[in-house]
Enzyme design. Structure first.
Site, PDB file in Angstrom:
ATOM      1  N   GLU A 165       0.958  -1.086   0.069  1.00  0.00           N
ATOM      2  CA  GLU A 165       0.043  -0.286   0.055  1.00  0.00           C
ATOM      3  C   GLU A 165       0.787   1.176   0.159  1.00  0.00           C
ATOM      4  O   GLU A 165       0.858   2.017   0.933  1.00  0.00           O
ATOM      5  CB  GLU A 165      -1.023   0.045   1.096  1.00  0.00           C
ATOM      6  CG  GLU A 165      -1.994  -1.208   1.304  1.00  0.00           C
ATOM      7  CD  GLU A 165      -3.086  -1.043   2.264  1.00  0.00           C
ATOM      8  OE1 GLU A 165      -2.868  -0.166   3.070  1.00  0.00           O
ATOM      9  OE2 GLU A 165      -3.868  -1.864   2.402  1.00  0.00           O
ATOM     10  N   GLU A 363      -4.689  -8.880   1.083  1.00  0.00           N
ATOM     11  CA  GLU A 363      -5.400  -8.483   2.422  1.00  0.00           C
ATOM     12  C   GLU A 363      -6.773  -8.379   2.164  1.00  0.00           C
ATOM     13  O   GLU A 363      -7.252  -7.729   1.268  1.00  0.00           O
ATOM     14  CB  GLU A 363      -4.634  -7.159   2.812  1.00  0.00           C
ATOM     15  CG  GLU A 363      -3.494  -7.369   3.485  1.00  0.00           C
ATOM     16  CD  GLU A 363      -3.301  -5.768   4.027  1.00  0.00           C
ATOM     17  OE1 GLU A 363      -4.023  -4.885   4.573  1.00  0.00           O
ATOM     18  OE2 GLU A 363      -1.899  -5.584   4.000  1.00  0.00           O
TER      19      GLU A 363
END
Ligand code: BGP
Length: 459
Positions: A165, A363
């Protein structure tokens, strides 16, 4: 029975700063998280920092045995730059080499494929002091750190990720004030984003030069952008949000260039990042083999309700407002919308617009505050998490049947872990962590996923 493709990756994800603990032990230097907690502990939920996290540094052996019980065939964690190379550059810490070798070897001994990420929000403080991602010196230091990791562990690790991220430190640290260094300045944020992508590309180049037989990728948080309506103003708002929050990173790492619309918008508003000659050539060499996708909640956008003041600070929100859809389904324990079909929509976007590149869910998960209240006779009865995962897997399964090149599903996370400024507020694990005793107890969902992994699917 919904069966998944052969060798589907079942597992979970965590990161070094959120799981290891021992945050200043055995030669590790402070990361920005250690520093920020020391200077402003009140910015962390219940004033709890990551000094101990979930003690993986001490319990790695038993924890890996637990992973086996959960039916993991793969597991993602990260290497801590500030543990491996405490000064950011130069000497490598032998205790860190031992630790990561132990973890990697133990995983492999249990037939759990190690997926290793190089950077999970945790800039070494000594590198932040040099300017963090605003500094090209730090970009070069990261490239050397990445190469060091490949040389040390690349004979056994076959799945590498340069960043998790990468947009989050941009948003948190340079736009919205939820990460150190708490700057609010779009142009600096854009430079941080650009330099992160240059760092990513340099790591990819280094990996390819070493000619290992593994794959290198990046993990992006992709949140499909849904317009409130088909009104052209809403469509435009949603498209711009999509450029800022998804395609800004997705396009460079898959196509080697930024989305044209975003570049035009930033040019018009004089917000382009600082660049160096030759950057576009470097970007083109950062195209990944494998994409990790983190998905939690959708983004809904609408045209801005009010015109912005001429002197308004430049922010992505100049161009859209968040849209709160009436009667949306919520995870009331975390405050995020649940939209399972989002996972299918991402799969379609990758399939149709990104050459169906190989990817996996890196995720997905359900954070629950105060999860202790679901403890019955010593076990967390998290039927809501089972339902959440099942619903997402159902949509993923449909996408795979329609040709999506998705190779696996990793839950966030293995054992409940420390989560940045939210500390231990939201629990996500297959395994519950007792913060006082550090005792681990498999939740009902952990028993469920072991069966799913065993049968490679569910009814
Ligand atoms: C993701 C991060 C993870 C983790 C997760 C849960 O964005 O990659 O590191 O923090 O979010 O976050 P939270 O505890 O804020 O719900």
């Amino acid at each position: 029975m919904k069966l998944f493709p052969e060798n589907f990756w079942w597992g979970s994800a965590t990161s070094a700063p959120q799981s290891e603990g021992a945050s200043l032990q055995d030669g590790k230097s402070p990361s920005i998280w250690d520093h920020w907690f020391k200077t402003e502990p009140n910015r962390f939920h219940n004033n709890v920092g990551c000094a101990d996290a979930s003690t993986f540094y001490d319990n790695w052996k038993d924890d890996i045995a637990l992973m086996k019980q959960l039916g993991h065939n793969s597991f993602r964690t990260s290497i801590s730059w500030s543990r491996l190379i405490p000064n950011g550059t130069g000497e490598v810490n032998p205790k860190a080499i031992d630790f990561y070798n132990n973890v990697i070897n133990e995983l492999i001994a249990h037939e759990i494929e190690p997926f290793i990420n190089l950077f999970h929000f945790d800039m070494p403080m000594c590198m932040q002091d040099k300017g963090g991602w605003e500094s090209r010196e730090v970009v070069e230091a990261y490239a050397v750190y990445a190469k060091t990791c490949f040389e040390l562990f690349g004979d056994r690790v076959k799945h590498w990720f340069t960043f998790n991220e990468p947009i989050v430190p941009v948003e948190g640290g340079y736009l919205y004030d939820f990460h150190y260094p708490n700057i609010v300045d779009f142009k600096r944020a854009a430079t941080v984003a650009h330099n992160t992508l240059i760092a990513h590309s340099k790591a990819v180049i280094a990996y390819r030069e070493l000619k290992f037989d593994g794959k290198i990728g990046i993990i992006l948080n992709l949140t499909p952008s849904y317009p409130r309506s088909q009104n052209p103003a809403d469509l435009k708002a949603s498209e711009i949000a999509d450029w800022f929050f998804n395609r800004s990173f997705l396009d460079p790492v898959t196509k080697g260039q930024y989305p044209t619309g975003l570049v035009e918008l930033l040019t018009e508003h004089k917000q382009l990042p600082e660049t160096v000659e030759g950057d576009s050539t470097i970007l083109k060499q950062g195209i990944v083999d494998l994409l990790g996708v983190n998905f939690y909640a959708p983004r809904r956008a609408q045209a801005p309700k009010y015109a912005r003041h001429a002197d308004a600070i430049f922010m992505p929100e100049l161009f859209f407002d968040d849209y709160v859809m009436p009667n949306r389904k919520m995870n009331p324990h975390r405050g995020w919308e649940i939209y399972e079909k989002g996972i299918y929509d991402i799969a379609k976007i990758i399939q149709n617009e990104y050459d169906n590149i190989e990817w996996f869910i890196a995720e997905n998960g359900m954070g629950v505050e105060g999860e202790e209240k679901f403890n019955i006779d010593g076990q967390i009865q998290d039927d809501y998490r089972i339902e959440f995962v099942k619903d997402h897997l159902t949509w993923l399964h449909k996408a795979i049947e329609e040709g999506a090149n998705c190779r696996g599903y990793h839950l966030w996370t293995f054992i409940d872990c420390w989560s940045w400024a939210n500390s231990y507020k939201n629990r996500y694990g297959w395994i519950a962590l007792d913060l006082k005793t550090q005792k681990r107890t498999i939740k009902k969902s952990g028993e469920w996923i072991a069966q799913v992994s065993k049968y490679n699917g569910f009814e």
